[in-house]
Every structure is written in structure tokens, then in C-alpha cells.
Design an enzyme around this catalytic site. Structure first.
Site, PDB file in Angstrom:
ATOM      1  N   HIS A 141       1.042  -4.016   9.138  1.00  0.00           N
ATOM      2  CA  HIS A 141       2.464  -3.771   8.906  1.00  0.00           C
ATOM      3  C   HIS A 141       3.136  -3.225  10.155  1.00  0.00           C
ATOM      4  O   HIS A 141       2.505  -2.550  10.974  1.00  0.00           O
ATOM      5  CB  HIS A 141       2.678  -2.762   7.771  1.00  0.00           C
ATOM      6  CG  HIS A 141       2.319  -3.282   6.420  1.00  0.00           C
ATOM      7  ND1 HIS A 141       3.049  -4.262   5.778  1.00  0.00           N
ATOM      8  CD2 HIS A 141       1.312  -2.957   5.568  1.00  0.00           C
ATOM      9  CE1 HIS A 141       2.511  -4.512   4.605  1.00  0.00           C
ATOM     10  NE2 HIS A 141       1.449  -3.749   4.458  1.00  0.00           N
TER      11      HIS A 141
ATOM     12  N   HIS B 190       0.834  -1.203   0.000  1.00  0.00           N
ATOM     13  CA  HIS B 190       0.000   0.000   0.000  1.00  0.00           C
ATOM     14  C   HIS B 190       0.872   1.259   0.000  1.00  0.00           C
ATOM     15  O   HIS B 190       0.644   2.188  -0.782  1.00  0.00           O
ATOM     16  CB  HIS B 190      -0.919   0.016   1.224  1.00  0.00           C
ATOM     17  CG  HIS B 190      -2.134  -0.834   1.083  1.00  0.00           C
ATOM     18  ND1 HIS B 190      -2.071  -2.197   0.914  1.00  0.00           N
ATOM     19  CD2 HIS B 190      -3.464  -0.518   1.077  1.00  0.00           C
ATOM     20  CE1 HIS B 190      -3.307  -2.692   0.823  1.00  0.00           C
ATOM     21  NE2 HIS B 190      -4.159  -1.689   0.914  1.00  0.00           N
TER      22      HIS B 190
END
Length: 354
Positions: A174, A115
Site C-alpha cells: 500500500h 488491513h
């Protein structure tokens, strides 16, 4: 690496505790960073405004995501939501539990963040393209305007990057170092392609060769590691330990992203070398504001309808084939089909005016 993971876990716990009230905003920013939005939102708009920038955007997005896949396979990065269950660094099972969300349970490795990398690629292209239009004139007013625009756009760039990075850390997808690597990697890929010549005039054969190279390299890389008894899909069984099985989606697997990107690049190459594109965008219509606005609005509307097309997921190989076809149809629709139809519809009105 455990040091980064343990400190990253503390940051995630802090974010989830103190910023839980901002969940809707953070979840929205995570969606903003979804690489698939490049093809369904940003590309349709930019291609109608500037075909060169729109084409470069696809090349950079596809190549950046491909590099992201290769680095994910090399770095073997864990994701927080499963690492905290798998790690043996905490004595007597004293690790805290991280909260999970519907967008948490992605199945590929976590480093670098796809992303963050995809969004930094995209915004780097848009910012540099916008700034290039403010340096044509060198009078005093233009220089001042360029400096103000430069400050505003790069401030906006970093505001969006930081917001998306925080959102990805907040939902435990993450660790902080993974999103930082993603942003840096995306900017490097975009800069490398910034001055690449001939992208917008590439032939269909070049598109096919690039597609074949990207696919064969990734497949060969995967098979080579299998021969070395290293499973590059190691993250998928672990990811299935997600808190809610309904949050696990096949389109977050490593090969799903590869197939999606190859489909988009193939579709762009076929569309940009088609007769429909040459007839509709090769003449005067291409530079008319009314034509560009109609194409942009129609493209955005049509691509939103694509979300209602659900690909069956019960057979993995069938999913990949259909995903490739669906992805290829996106640039075909934006670049060739819609401009051609609008070109045909505008012809009768032009004849009446004459």
C-alpha cells in the site's frame, strides 16, 4: 494521484532501506492486521466474554470489509509493487525497484487498505466496549480510573494502527495515503454501528436478507461496470507480475473476501438462532466464568485447526463455494457447537453437586 504515488514510493524506498532489519516485526504486524484474524482469534474470545460485543464485532467486520470492496472498485487504487512497473511518469525507465516479500502480492485494488480498515474497525469496537464498563459508577476513584484507562487504550489503539500501517507500506502493498484512508474508514464504519439497536437479537430471516442484499449489490455493481466496459477486476492480471508466482493467492481476490464475509455472517445468523445456542447460552451457564473460559479456549484451539484445512484452488468457482462453507462453519463452531458440547459435559457434574 501521481504525486501521491511518487512521494509514496520514496517513503517505501526509505522504509525498505533503513528498516530492513525490522522485517520480521513488520511482517508480524502485517499479519496482525489480517482481517481473517477477526474471525479466528478476536471473535471467539469476545463472544464468550460478551455476546453483544462479539456479535457487533462480526457485523462491523463484515460490513466494513464490504464497504472496503466497494471503495476499492470506485477508487481504482494501484498497489506500489506493480505501479512502479506500470507507470509512465519516469523518463527513460529511471524508476527504482521496490523489494517484494511473500505477503506483498495481493490481487485486489489497493485503496483503501483492507488491513488498516479491518483492524481499526475491530480495535474501535474493543476499546469502546472496554471503556463502557468503566463509566457505570461516578465516584472520584471511578472517574480517575476511567481517564487512565481511556488514555491507555486509545494510546494502544493508535500504536497498533500506526505499526500495521507502516508494515503495509514497508512490504510495498500500500501507499501511505491508502492506509490512512483505511484507518479513517474503519473508524467511521465502527462508529456508525456503535449504537445500532437489535443487532444481537436479529432473526435468521434478517441475516439472510442482509446477506442477499450485500451479495446482490456487489454483483450488480460489478455487472453494471462491465456493461459500461469497465473491468473491476483489472488489478488481477497486473498483480500476476509479482516477483514470485508462489506469492500470489486466490484468497486475496476481491470476490474471495466477499464470499468469506458472507459465509461468516450467514453462519452467525444460523448459529445464534439455533436450538444448540439457546440451550447452552440461554441459561445460567452462559454467565459462569468456568463455562466462558472453557468455551473460549476450546474455540481458539478448534479454529487453529481450521488452518490445516486447505481449499483446492484449481477451480475458482469451487474455491468460492468451499470458502463460503468453511467461513460459515466458524461462527457455527464458536457460537453453537462448542458451547452446546461443553453444556452437555457440565450437566453431569452439576447433578452430582446437587
Amino acid at each position: 494521484m501521481d504525486f501521491l504515488h511518487r512521494n509514496g514510493e520514496l517513503i517505501i524506498q526509505h522504509l525498505q532501506k533503513d528498516y530492513r532489519a525490522y522485517y520480521n516485526f513488520l511482517n508480524f504486524m502485517s499479519s496482525v492486521g489480517d482481517p481473517r484474524n477477526i474471525f479466528s482469534i478476536y471473535f471467539p474470545l469476545w463472544f464468550q466474554i460478551n455476546q453483544t460485543v462479539g456479535t457487533r464485532m462480526i457485523w462491523i467486520a463484515v460490513t466494513g470489509d464490504w464497504f472496503n470492496l466497494i471503495f476499492k472498485w470506485i477508487l481504482f487504487g494501484h498497489r506500489p509493487y506493480w505501479w512502479i512497473q506500470e507507470t509512465q511518469t519516469y523518463p527513460n525507465n529511471s524508476s527504482a525497484c521496490l523489494e517484494q516479500f511473500p505477503t506483498t502480492c495481493e490481487m485486489g485494488p489497493g485503496s483503501p487498505s483492507g488491513h488498516a480498515m479491518g483492524l481499526s474497525c475491530l480495535w474501535y469496537v474493543m476499546v469502546t466496549a472496554a471503556l463502557s464498563h468503566t463509566v457505570n459508577r461516578m465516584d472520584k476513584f471511578s472517574i480517575t480510573l476511567h481517564r487512565l484507562t481511556w488514555s491507555f487504550l486509545w494510546s494502544l489503539f493508535w500504536l497498533i494502527q500506526i505499526s500495521v500501517c507502516i508494515s503495509r507500506v514497508f512490504i510495498a502493498t500500500h501507499f501511505p495515503h491508502q492506509v490512512i484512508l483505511g484507518v479513517i474508514g474503519g473508524m467511521l464504519v465502527a462508529e456508525a454501528f456503535e449504537h445500532a439497536p437489535g443487532i444481537h437479537t436479529a432473526s435468521l430471516s434478517l441475516y439472510l436478507k442482509i446477506n442477499l442484499f450485500l451479495f446482490l449489490f456487489a454483483l450488480g455493481f460489478y455487472l453494471l461496470f462491465r456493461l459500461l466496459d469497465i473491468d473491476l477486476l483489472w488489478s488481477m492480471p497486473i498483480a500476476k507480475k509479482c516477483a514470485n508466482p508462489d506469492w500470489i493467492h486466490i484468497d486475496t481476490t476481491p470476490f474471495a473476501g466477499l464470499v468469506r464475509n458472507l459465509g461468516v455472517l450467514f453462519g452467525l445468523g444460523f448459529a445464534i438462532n439455533s436450538e444448540m445456542f439457546l440451550m447452552s447460552c440461554g441459561g445460567e451457564n452462559c454467565y459462569k466464568l468456568s463455562f466462558q473460559l472453557l468455551c473460549a479456549m476450546t474455540s481458539l484451539t478448534a479454529l487453529q485447526l481450521y488452518h490445516f484445512i486447505k481449499i483446492p484452488t484449481h477451480t475458482e468457482h469451487l474455491f468460492y463455494v468451499l470458502s463460503f462453507c468453511k467461513s460459515a462453519s466458524i461462527p457455527l463452531t464458536v457460537v453453537a457447537l462448542i458451547p452446546y458440547c461443553i453444556h452437555i459435559l457440565m450437566k453431569p457434574s452439576e447433578k452430582k453437586i446437587k
